[in-house]
Design a protein around this motif. Sequence first.
Motif, mmCIF file in Angstrom:
data_model
loop_
_atom_site.group_PDB
_atom_site.id
_atom_site.type_symbol
_atom_site.label_atom_id
_atom_site.label_comp_id
_atom_site.label_asym_id
_atom_site.label_seq_id
_atom_site.Cartn_x
_atom_site.Cartn_y
_atom_site.Cartn_z
ATOM 1 N N GLN A 187 19.792 -19.237 42.228
ATOM 2 C CA GLN A 187 20.976 -19.938 41.751
ATOM 3 C C GLN A 187 21.253 -19.448 40.338
ATOM 4 O O GLN A 187 20.410 -18.800 39.705
ATOM 5 C CB GLN A 187 20.753 -21.457 41.746
ATOM 6 C CG GLN A 187 20.663 -22.098 43.112
ATOM 7 C CD GLN A 187 20.419 -23.593 42.989
ATOM 8 O OE1 GLN A 187 19.353 -24.035 42.598
ATOM 9 N NE2 GLN A 187 21.437 -24.387 43.316
ATOM 10 N N PHE A 188 22.434 -19.804 39.841
ATOM 11 C CA PHE A 188 22.823 -19.357 38.505
ATOM 12 C C PHE A 188 23.386 -20.535 37.724
ATOM 13 O O PHE A 188 23.956 -21.469 38.293
ATOM 14 C CB PHE A 188 23.852 -18.222 38.600
ATOM 15 C CG PHE A 188 23.306 -17.006 39.278
ATOM 16 C CD1 PHE A 188 22.618 -16.043 38.576
ATOM 17 C CD2 PHE A 188 23.447 -16.851 40.654
ATOM 18 C CE1 PHE A 188 22.078 -14.937 39.212
ATOM 19 C CE2 PHE A 188 22.922 -15.746 41.299
ATOM 20 C CZ PHE A 188 22.231 -14.787 40.583
ATOM 21 N N GLY A 189 23.204 -20.475 36.419
ATOM 22 C CA GLY A 189 23.659 -21.582 35.595
ATOM 23 C C GLY A 189 23.790 -21.178 34.144
ATOM 24 O O GLY A 189 23.873 -19.993 33.804
ATOM 25 N N TYR A 190 23.780 -22.181 33.270
ATOM 26 C CA TYR A 190 24.038 -21.953 31.851
ATOM 27 C C TYR A 190 23.181 -22.898 31.025
ATOM 28 O O TYR A 190 23.191 -24.117 31.235
ATOM 29 C CB TYR A 190 25.522 -22.214 31.552
ATOM 30 C CG TYR A 190 25.966 -21.874 30.150
ATOM 31 C CD1 TYR A 190 25.884 -20.580 29.661
ATOM 32 C CD2 TYR A 190 26.510 -22.864 29.317
ATOM 33 C CE1 TYR A 190 26.319 -20.266 28.383
ATOM 34 C CE2 TYR A 190 26.948 -22.563 28.034
ATOM 35 C CZ TYR A 190 26.858 -21.262 27.569
ATOM 36 O OH TYR A 190 27.286 -20.948 26.301
ATOM 37 N N SER A 191 22.429 -22.328 30.102
ATOM 38 C CA SER A 191 21.692 -23.116 29.119
ATOM 39 C C SER A 191 22.607 -23.280 27.917
ATOM 40 O O SER A 191 22.872 -22.324 27.181
ATOM 41 C CB SER A 191 20.392 -22.403 28.728
ATOM 42 O OG SER A 191 19.661 -23.173 27.789
ATOM 43 N N ASP A 192 23.128 -24.473 27.729
ATOM 44 C CA ASP A 192 24.274 -24.730 26.872
ATOM 45 C C ASP A 192 23.851 -25.188 25.479
ATOM 46 O O ASP A 192 23.384 -26.310 25.297
ATOM 47 C CB ASP A 192 25.160 -25.792 27.538
ATOM 48 C CG ASP A 192 26.500 -25.962 26.860
ATOM 49 O OD1 ASP A 192 26.691 -25.394 25.776
ATOM 50 O OD2 ASP A 192 27.357 -26.669 27.421
#
Length: 266
Positions: A187-192
Amino acid sequence: CKGDLEQAHAQVDAAKAAGATAYKTQLLTPELIATAEAARYWTHGKAKTQRQSFEASGVVPYTAWSEIVDHCGRSDIDFIASPFDLYAVEILAQWPGVMFKIASGDLTNVPLLRAVADATDRPIVVSTGGATETEILRAACELGSSKVIWLACTLSYPTPLHCAELERIRTLTHLIGQSNWSQNARQFGYSDHVGKPASAMGAVFMGAQVLEVHTTLTPGDDTSCPDDAMALDPAHLADYVRAANTAAQMSGDGALAPLPGEVPAR
């Protein structure tokens, strides 16, 4: 939690109440990862060295985290932890259901990558802030067939809007998808490190399936901890979660075909 387990318990409750699906912390020993004279990564805060900055974040004995793991289980949210040494991996591996995260700074730490890959069959969260394409692909190779949640990230605390680089989510998705190690579940995401509802929505629109954001129960505290410079209080965390969920609801599947509500107007 600044070394306070009671605060960690309160953070779990706050995360659950805000609609978050996981609580994340880190297991580290400052003297093992920074020399006494090591310069700080960032200039804000009162710490004079990077070791002092780590110490200001609070240190909890590794085994003491077991009660927070249990609390997360009772609250039906995941417990995620970044181990910064091999002993931390060994401790975390003893607790069923724990998820591991590789911090951006450890993306090139091959012994740690291998130890985590061997320690779990749950998805491994990997942050890629500050990394090159070559370093990311090497990490993918070391993780082998592990299930991985790849997080795009800008490694600066806090991140100004013009450096958010949300487009990295699509770049990372393409890079891993085209690599020789793309057969593992991912999966893919964002460390914000921006921490705004707008960054949550923008990341989802770019394809993020997972978001990570820093939170605090004590906003505005005079602290040496750099995380607090961008951390969300419980109310703002709830706003952030709502924004992400709204963006997910609005995204759709992109199909160029009439929706039921469009048919009468055709």
